[in-house]
Motif scaffolding. Structure first.
Motif, PDB file in Angstrom:
ATOM      1  N   ASP A 368      15.642  32.206  32.336  1.00  0.00           N
ATOM      2  CA  ASP A 368      15.535  31.469  33.583  1.00  0.00           C
ATOM      3  C   ASP A 368      16.155  32.215  34.832  1.00  0.00           C
ATOM      4  O   ASP A 368      15.989  31.789  35.908  1.00  0.00           O
ATOM      5  N   GLN A 369      17.149  33.143  34.223  1.00  0.00           N
ATOM      6  CA  GLN A 369      17.995  34.032  35.407  1.00  0.00           C
ATOM      7  C   GLN A 369      16.959  35.196  35.785  1.00  0.00           C
ATOM      8  O   GLN A 369      17.924  35.902  36.449  1.00  0.00           O
ATOM      9  N   ASP A 370      15.731  35.205  35.411  1.00  0.00           N
ATOM     10  CA  ASP A 370      14.797  36.437  35.615  1.00  0.00           C
ATOM     11  C   ASP A 370      15.672  37.897  34.818  1.00  0.00           C
ATOM     12  O   ASP A 370      15.593  38.877  35.569  1.00  0.00           O
ATOM     13  N   VAL A 371      16.484  37.598  33.962  1.00  0.00           N
ATOM     14  CA  VAL A 371      17.009  38.892  33.065  1.00  0.00           C
ATOM     15  C   VAL A 371      16.087  39.502  32.189  1.00  0.00           C
ATOM     16  O   VAL A 371      15.767  40.717  32.067  1.00  0.00           O
ATOM     17  N   LEU A 372      15.283  38.513  31.666  1.00  0.00           N
ATOM     18  CA  LEU A 372      14.372  39.029  30.524  1.00  0.00           C
ATOM     19  C   LEU A 372      12.851  38.345  30.872  1.00  0.00           C
ATOM     20  O   LEU A 372      12.796  37.204  31.314  1.00  0.00           O
ATOM     21  N   ALA A 373      12.149  39.326  31.021  1.00  0.00           N
ATOM     22  CA  ALA A 373      10.723  38.868  31.227  1.00  0.00           C
ATOM     23  C   ALA A 373       9.946  38.236  30.122  1.00  0.00           C
ATOM     24  O   ALA A 373      10.267  38.414  28.924  1.00  0.00           O
ATOM     25  N   GLU A 374       8.958  37.631  30.237  1.00  0.00           N
ATOM     26  CA  GLU A 374       7.948  36.971  29.367  1.00  0.00           C
ATOM     27  C   GLU A 374       7.600  37.904  28.390  1.00  0.00           C
ATOM     28  O   GLU A 374       7.703  37.728  27.043  1.00  0.00           O
ATOM     29  N   ASP A 375       7.038  39.001  28.889  1.00  0.00           N
ATOM     30  CA  ASP A 375       6.490  39.967  28.076  1.00  0.00           C
ATOM     31  C   ASP A 375       7.504  40.646  27.132  1.00  0.00           C
ATOM     32  O   ASP A 375       7.113  40.995  25.848  1.00  0.00           O
ATOM     33  N   THR A 376       8.721  40.814  27.549  1.00  0.00           N
ATOM     34  CA  THR A 376       9.802  41.444  26.632  1.00  0.00           C
ATOM     35  C   THR A 376      10.177  40.297  25.536  1.00  0.00           C
ATOM     36  O   THR A 376      10.187  40.593  24.488  1.00  0.00           O
ATOM     37  N   ILE A 377      10.206  39.074  25.838  1.00  0.00           N
ATOM     38  CA  ILE A 377      10.460  37.996  24.904  1.00  0.00           C
ATOM     39  C   ILE A 377       9.211  37.966  23.884  1.00  0.00           C
ATOM     40  O   ILE A 377       9.388  37.717  22.440  1.00  0.00           O
ATOM     41  N   LEU A 378       8.013  38.000  24.384  1.00  0.00           N
ATOM     42  CA  LEU A 378       6.805  37.855  23.172  1.00  0.00           C
ATOM     43  C   LEU A 378       6.869  39.068  22.370  1.00  0.00           C
ATOM     44  O   LEU A 378       6.470  38.953  21.281  1.00  0.00           O
TER      45      LEU A 378
END
Length: 411
Positions: A368-378
């Motif tokens: 939510d705070q734009d520290v982790l991108a969606e691609d990184t989490i996936l």
């Protein structure tokens, strides 16, 4: 009884008080006797040890003198390394060749003597301390012999010889300034590492309180990591250089963590904290991945966790992430660094029981705070390689990942 008779105490014996009369000190006669034992046995240390064992010499009184004879071949003048008057023998440690095979028999011989007379260890300490404090009065070749003897003494675990006996006397300013200590300690390290591991050497340095102060052996003008690396690399001790680099790195990381923890706990301005990070990164030449790990450690260490209230811990963790998200963003500048941060969160949540159930909330907050991108989490969810708690964390993150995937499909 007539008036002329003297009165007596019948039946009583008057005792006179005996005095303890100490025999005068005669180290010269003792030294001559020991020297004669060496000469009679032609330097054969096995026979010398047997002769000494059967002798009635007063070792408890003349222990220092005995080791003077062992090291130099005769008595030395009080408080010095200069030969004193009296008989001498040519079989001493300083008379033999500067080779380990020539000096090792003397170490084993001393070990035998100490097993029979353990009180002599203090006398050995006294003599070694005096010689090491007087390195400048020995010839180069003699200093090498002392270094070899010292290394072999520790290799053979010479009965009770404490490392501080060796290291602390060396730290005299004049000896260090002349480079004599560095030369001696280099010879000592090289010799010791022939039979022992670097871990063994570090253990001795720890006991001698020198593990974190190796630069103290260098002259003041050369006390730098670069000088250390250059010197011991040339001496063929790359493993020691690597160890020292690691110690320096650990110290700098510790200093950085301490400074940042204080600033974050005091809620310092973001720009001030960011500048502190950049300065430490520059000074310590820290890799980007290490910076990310340090920042997460510091952020979590600065939280005043609740002992029992789990919901309060959730709120504290999420507040910390939200407050310092921009700091993390400043240094998480690639997908690789984001993934490293996610691994760091995973490991901490696995190892810290109070955080174990917070993993999905922390990941969601970092997203939510734009520290982790969606691609990184996936990527972490599908192909993560760190096994610590992975199975349970993947399951806990499934609802969030499903939401991400559905949002991706809609786009």
């Amino acid at each position: 009884m007539s008036s002329k008779e003297k009165p007596t105490l019948g039946g009583q014996r008057i005792k006179t008080r005996k005095r303890n009369i100490a025999a005068p000190l005669d180290p010269a006669a003792f030294a001559d006797a020991v020297v004669q034992i060496y000469l009679d046995n032609a330097g054969d240390l096995e026979l010398i040890a047997k002769s000494i064992e059967s002798s009635d010499l007063n070792f408890s009184r003349y222990g220092d003198t005995f080791f003077e004879v062992v090291f130099t071949g005769g008595r030395t003048q009080p408080g010095t390394t200069k030969p004193d008057e009296g008989e001498r023998h040519p079989y001493s440690i300083l008379d033999c060749e500067a080779k380990r095979e020539q000096i090792l028999p003397s170490v084993i011989y001393i070990q035998k003597i100490l097993r029979r007379r353990p009180f002599l260890i203090k006398n050995l300490e006294n003599v070694m301390r005096r010689f090491l404090q007087s390195l400048e009065f020995f010839e180069d070749n003699e200093r090498i012999k002392l270094a070899i003897f010292t290394a072999l003494a520790f290799s053979q675990k010479l009965s009770g010889l404490p490392p501080e006996t060796v290291f602390q006397p060396l730290l005299k300013d004049n000896l260090v300034g002349k480079g004599l200590v560095l030369t001696f300690i280099t010879d000592f390290f090289k010799e010791y590492l022939i039979d022992n591991s670097l871990d063994d050497l570090i253990s001795i340095l720890k006991r001698g309180k020198m593990e974190d102060n190796l630069l103290d052996f260098f002259p003041s003008g050369k006390r730098s990591a670069e000088a250390f690396s250059e010197h011991f690399t040339k001496a063929g001790m790359a493993s020691l250089v690597e160890y020292n680099d690691k110690k320096i790195f650990e110290v700098k990381v510790k200093e950085m963590k301490s400074a940042l923890t204080t600033q974050i706990s005091e809620e310092a301005d973001l720009s001030e904290v960011t500048e502190t990070v950049k300065q430490h990164v520059k000074d310590a030449k820290l890799p980007e991945i290490e910076v990310v790990r340090i920042l997460w450690d510091v952020l979590m260490d600065a939280v005043q966790w609740s002992g029992k209230n789990q919901q309060q811990n959730v709120n504290l963790a999420l507040r910390q992430v939200k407050t310092w998200a921009k700091l993390l963003n400043t240094f998480c500048t690639s997908g690789k660094l984001e993934l490293e941060l996610l691994y760091k969160v995973q490991v901490q949540c696995y190892e810290d029981t109070k955080l174990m159930k917070l993993f999905p909330e922390i990941v969601r907050s970092l997203y939510d705070q734009d520290v982790l991108a969606e691609d990184t989490i996936l990527h972490w969810f599908r192909k993560g390689t760190n096994p610590k708690g992975r199975q349970s964390f993947v399951k806990a993150l499934e609802p969030f990942v499903k939401w991400l995937e559905e949002a991706e499909e809609e786009e």
